[in-house]
Design an enzyme around this catalytic site. Sequence first.
Site, mmCIF file in Angstrom:
data_model
loop_
_atom_site.group_PDB
_atom_site.id
_atom_site.type_symbol
_atom_site.label_atom_id
_atom_site.label_comp_id
_atom_site.label_asym_id
_atom_site.label_seq_id
_atom_site.Cartn_x
_atom_site.Cartn_y
_atom_site.Cartn_z
ATOM 1 N N ARG A 164 34.498 22.752 -8.252
ATOM 2 C CA ARG A 164 35.365 21.709 -8.810
ATOM 3 C C ARG A 164 36.822 22.131 -8.675
ATOM 4 O O ARG A 164 37.106 23.130 -8.011
ATOM 5 C CB ARG A 164 35.000 21.457 -10.276
ATOM 6 C CG ARG A 164 35.232 22.654 -11.161
ATOM 7 C CD ARG A 164 34.716 22.431 -12.572
ATOM 8 N NE ARG A 164 34.917 23.620 -13.370
ATOM 9 C CZ ARG A 164 34.294 23.853 -14.504
ATOM 10 N NH1 ARG A 164 33.432 22.984 -14.985
ATOM 11 N NH2 ARG A 164 34.542 24.955 -15.181
ATOM 12 N N THR A 166 40.143 23.907 -9.057
ATOM 13 C CA THR A 166 40.478 25.244 -9.562
ATOM 14 C C THR A 166 41.990 25.448 -9.683
ATOM 15 O O THR A 166 42.442 26.374 -10.337
ATOM 16 C CB THR A 166 39.962 26.336 -8.599
ATOM 17 O OG1 THR A 166 40.577 26.118 -7.317
ATOM 18 C CG2 THR A 166 38.455 26.323 -8.477
ATOM 19 N N TRP A 177 43.262 26.645 6.077
ATOM 20 C CA TRP A 177 42.824 25.428 6.780
ATOM 21 C C TRP A 177 43.496 25.312 8.141
ATOM 22 O O TRP A 177 42.868 24.977 9.136
ATOM 23 C CB TRP A 177 43.108 24.177 5.931
ATOM 24 C CG TRP A 177 42.193 24.039 4.744
ATOM 25 C CD1 TRP A 177 42.557 23.968 3.424
ATOM 26 C CD2 TRP A 177 40.752 23.966 4.764
ATOM 27 N NE1 TRP A 177 41.443 23.866 2.626
ATOM 28 C CE2 TRP A 177 40.322 23.859 3.420
ATOM 29 C CE3 TRP A 177 39.789 24.001 5.768
ATOM 30 C CZ2 TRP A 177 38.980 23.761 3.051
ATOM 31 C CZ3 TRP A 177 38.448 23.910 5.412
ATOM 32 C CH2 TRP A 177 38.059 23.792 4.078
ATOM 33 N N SER A 205 36.104 19.498 9.464
ATOM 34 C CA SER A 205 36.833 18.479 8.718
ATOM 35 C C SER A 205 35.955 17.885 7.608
ATOM 36 O O SER A 205 36.444 17.573 6.515
ATOM 37 C CB SER A 205 37.308 17.396 9.688
ATOM 38 O OG SER A 205 37.775 16.292 8.988
ATOM 39 N N ARG A 237 43.589 12.317 -0.891
ATOM 40 C CA ARG A 237 43.051 13.422 -0.078
ATOM 41 C C ARG A 237 41.996 12.952 0.929
ATOM 42 O O ARG A 237 41.877 13.512 2.003
ATOM 43 C CB ARG A 237 42.400 14.476 -0.977
ATOM 44 C CG ARG A 237 43.310 15.113 -1.994
ATOM 45 C CD ARG A 237 44.118 16.234 -1.366
ATOM 46 N NE ARG A 237 44.980 16.877 -2.334
ATOM 47 C CZ ARG A 237 44.683 17.996 -2.946
ATOM 48 N NH1 ARG A 237 43.541 18.591 -2.742
ATOM 49 N NH2 ARG A 237 45.549 18.539 -3.789
ATOM 50 N N CYS A 329 40.993 32.597 -4.017
ATOM 51 C CA CYS A 329 40.359 32.126 -5.264
ATOM 52 C C CYS A 329 38.855 32.421 -5.170
ATOM 53 O O CYS A 329 38.189 31.953 -4.246
ATOM 54 C CB CYS A 329 40.649 30.633 -5.390
ATOM 55 S SG CYS A 329 39.469 29.674 -6.310
ATOM 56 N N CYS A 332 36.440 29.436 -5.080
ATOM 57 C CA CYS A 332 36.544 28.694 -3.808
ATOM 58 C C CYS A 332 35.897 29.512 -2.688
ATOM 59 O O CYS A 332 35.213 28.975 -1.827
ATOM 60 C CB CYS A 332 37.996 28.433 -3.442
ATOM 61 S SG CYS A 332 38.971 27.711 -4.761
HETATM 62 C C1 LIG Z 1 37.539 27.634 1.865
HETATM 63 C C2 LIG Z 1 38.315 26.900 0.815
HETATM 64 C C3 LIG Z 1 37.647 26.481 -0.315
HETATM 65 C C4 LIG Z 1 38.354 25.790 -1.318
HETATM 66 N N1 LIG Z 1 37.695 25.402 -2.441
HETATM 67 C C5 LIG Z 1 38.377 24.780 -3.443
HETATM 68 C C6 LIG Z 1 37.725 24.431 -4.666
HETATM 69 O O1 LIG Z 1 36.538 24.663 -4.847
HETATM 70 N N2 LIG Z 1 38.465 23.842 -5.639
HETATM 71 C C7 LIG Z 1 39.816 23.587 -5.470
HETATM 72 O O2 LIG Z 1 40.433 23.048 -6.383
HETATM 73 N N3 LIG Z 1 40.446 23.906 -4.314
HETATM 74 C C8 LIG Z 1 39.770 24.506 -3.324
HETATM 75 N N4 LIG Z 1 40.425 24.855 -2.167
HETATM 76 C C9 LIG Z 1 41.812 24.409 -1.968
HETATM 77 C C10 LIG Z 1 41.838 22.973 -1.362
HETATM 78 O O3 LIG Z 1 40.995 22.883 -0.233
HETATM 79 C C11 LIG Z 1 43.234 22.557 -0.903
HETATM 80 O O4 LIG Z 1 43.691 23.471 0.049
HETATM 81 C C12 LIG Z 1 44.230 22.469 -2.050
HETATM 82 O O5 LIG Z 1 43.751 21.602 -3.036
HETATM 83 C C13 LIG Z 1 45.605 21.945 -1.544
HETATM 84 O O6 LIG Z 1 45.420 20.679 -0.948
HETATM 85 P P1 LIG Z 1 46.512 19.943 -0.067
HETATM 86 O O7 LIG Z 1 46.485 18.501 -0.391
HETATM 87 O O8 LIG Z 1 47.805 20.675 -0.191
HETATM 88 O O9 LIG Z 1 46.032 20.017 1.438
HETATM 89 P P2 LIG Z 1 44.891 20.894 2.063
HETATM 90 O O10 LIG Z 1 43.569 20.381 1.588
HETATM 91 O O11 LIG Z 1 45.190 22.337 1.873
HETATM 92 O O12 LIG Z 1 45.005 20.509 3.625
HETATM 93 C C14 LIG Z 1 46.053 21.012 4.476
HETATM 94 C C15 LIG Z 1 46.302 19.970 5.578
HETATM 95 O O13 LIG Z 1 45.105 19.758 6.336
HETATM 96 C C16 LIG Z 1 44.964 18.387 6.701
HETATM 97 N N5 LIG Z 1 43.695 17.901 6.164
HETATM 98 C C17 LIG Z 1 43.334 17.724 4.874
HETATM 99 N N6 LIG Z 1 42.060 17.346 4.771
HETATM 100 C C18 LIG Z 1 41.584 17.250 6.029
HETATM 101 C C19 LIG Z 1 40.339 16.908 6.590
HETATM 102 N N7 LIG Z 1 39.287 16.601 5.819
HETATM 103 N N8 LIG Z 1 40.205 16.900 7.930
HETATM 104 C C20 LIG Z 1 41.239 17.216 8.732
HETATM 105 N N9 LIG Z 1 42.449 17.576 8.270
HETATM 106 C C21 LIG Z 1 42.632 17.596 6.933
HETATM 107 C C22 LIG Z 1 46.132 17.657 6.104
HETATM 108 O O14 LIG Z 1 47.103 17.508 7.115
HETATM 109 C C23 LIG Z 1 46.638 18.584 5.019
HETATM 110 O O15 LIG Z 1 48.004 18.467 4.812
HETATM 111 C C24 LIG Z 1 39.749 25.544 -1.159
HETATM 112 C C25 LIG Z 1 40.403 25.986 -0.005
HETATM 113 C C26 LIG Z 1 39.714 26.662 0.971
HETATM 114 C C27 LIG Z 1 40.451 27.159 2.194
#
Ligand SMILES: Cc1cc2nc3c(=O)[nH]c(=O)nc-3n(C[C@H](O)[C@H](O)[C@H](O)COP(=O)(O)OP(=O)(O)OC[C@H]3O[C@@H](n4cnc5c(N)ncnc54)[C@H](O)[C@@H]3O)c2cc1C
Length: 556
Positions: A164, A166, A177, A205, A237, A329, A332
């Site tokens: 969920r 975090t 990513w 993705s 998102r 984290c 995560c």
């Molecule tokens: C392995 C891993 C596990 C994680 N688990 C959790 C968790 O359990 N709980 C938690 O709260 N957070 C978790 N996170 C963090 C979360 O994934 C996001 O990175 C964070 O919430 C910041 O989100 P953001 O909107 O800044 O963009 P991010 O999600 O970091 O994305 C970065 C960029 O990637 C692109 N992007 C976004 N989504 C997609 C997609 N589906 N396909 C293609 N491109 C895309 C967009 O351009 C975006 O700006 C995890 C991160 C990682 C690397």
Amino acid sequence: DNNEDVSIQESNFCKLDVNQQVSPSCDITFKEINEINKKIRPDLVSLVQTEFFRYFKIDLYKECSFWDTSDAFCTSRNCAVDVVEDWDKLPEIWQPEVLGSLNNETVSEATEENDNELTFLNQLCDKSKSGSTQKVGSQYDYCDLDDFSKEGSVLVDLVENPERFTGYGGNQSASIWMNIYNENCFTVGETGQSLAKDAFYRLVSGLHASIATHLSNGYLNTDTGNFEPNLDLFMARVGNFPDRVANIYFDYSVISKALWKIRPYMKRLSFCDSYDEKVKSIFLNIVSQLDSKIFNEDLIFSDNISSKLKDDFKLRFKNVTRLMDCVHCDRCRMWGKIQTTGYATSLKILFELDQHDEETKQHIVDKLTKYELIALINTFDRLSQSIAAINNFETLYNQRLNSSNNTQNKLANFFQNNNFFKLLGSARKAVTSTITSIKANASKGGIKASEEKDTLIKEKEEQVVFADLKMPKKKTKQLDSNGTEIEGVWEKAWKTEIHNFKEALRFIYRCYADLPSNVWNICLYNMNKLWNRFVGVANYVKEEEDNPIAYSLDIQ
Ligand SMILES: Cc1cc2nc3c(=O)[nH]c(=O)nc-3n(C[C@H](O)[C@H](O)[C@H](O)COP(=O)(O)OP(=O)(O)OC[C@H]3O[C@@H](n4cnc5c(N)ncnc54)[C@H](O)[C@@H]3O)c2cc1C
């Protein structure tokens, strides 16, 4: 059923046609997957809560092999993982002495490993099936499997540590990513060229989108302290990106097909007959609802260069799984590792297992570890929960869209769907095309003659250009029985306010204009009164005027 479709199209939620195929390699629609998922969801929920599937052993402290992460960590309490330490609370079958009594040979192995507590997963089955804990030949693997048997690994109860929100984010998570997309995915130009390259991107993705769906579905509401669905976050998102939603469904198809493919080998899998009958029957119930057409793995590497491409694919996917050690984290990282292991396991089953070749069966089916099986089922559950959450978000979205008394939300919705630049761009296009058509008609023989045609062209072009925009409905004029126009409430209120404002201005102006004459009259009146008193005559001037200058204000 039909009504449901209409509402989906009207609300334009996620802008997906639910009757469309998920991908060229999946002969199934989004709607069909929704239906399958509804059927299997209760079984899957109970399966991941069974004692076999709810525990996982993992090395949370493995160093990141790509860059130095020693100075980076997540301080949020939500990032923490609660490790199983209190063994007394575990069910009887998980106690080391009970597990040990199953088979003496495994107990001695465990003593040798000096890791009694954590070998319980390895000891679950009798010796005849202990092959399942052996290391698998790396040529078939899409991830490293040595993590699970390490001494430093910890035991985690997955139900107690849900995936969920975090609070993990910013540059740290974005860099992971970006590394996955930039370094390990095939480049953008390449993805369209082959199904394998396209599938790689979609897998990653889809994982990313599924994580975002979970963190939006279990988002921390700081007012109540509860983890709740957050529609705005989900739309920002995932929901506003139809390709991301589609990729979650694609991943669901991939894992479903892997489960479907191992179904005939249940006896060879490392469940323990002694107390896993219930687990097996739930597992079979789920798999019996799946269909082989859900994903066609034979299409993915079907061209000539496929063998090299497959090696490349495997290497890149292994890198993705290794990148999970760089996540700061813990919570995560744990779910990232479980899910990438789940995908790696399904890729191994789909691309390496040949149902007509006994050797691959021995290498893949017989050597499938419990960790891979647990990861596979839990990853399937993650995707299944994402799809259930997407459907729930759709209901929330429609409720918000239809709430007629909430003007603020409607307005927010309008602007969310009709971004200013999009409107401006569309308006520019509409104007340009109208001008072009006017010019064209003018050159053909005068604007006057083609006026009617121009209006039609303009209307038609505007319809096309604004087809994806939700514009407010045009107002229709209401007439009373005499044919005169009935004013709307807002129009009437506006006119009254303007009238009263003008009346107030007029009053102030008249006060100033009449001031000199009023002052003169008051002075004259008082002097007259004084003179009468001085000469001793009665006051013949009336206290009240006959015709006072009274201002009659017409305030409505
Ligand atoms: C392995 C891993 C596990 C994680 N688990 C959790 C968790 O359990 N709980 C938690 O709260 N957070 C978790 N996170 C963090 C979360 O994934 C996001 O990175 C964070 O919430 C910041 O989100 P953001 O909107 O800044 O963009 P991010 O999600 O970091 O994305 C970065 C960029 O990637 C692109 N992007 C976004 N989504 C997609 C997609 N589906 N396909 C293609 N491109 C895309 C967009 O351009 C975006 O700006 C995890 C991160 C990682 C690397």
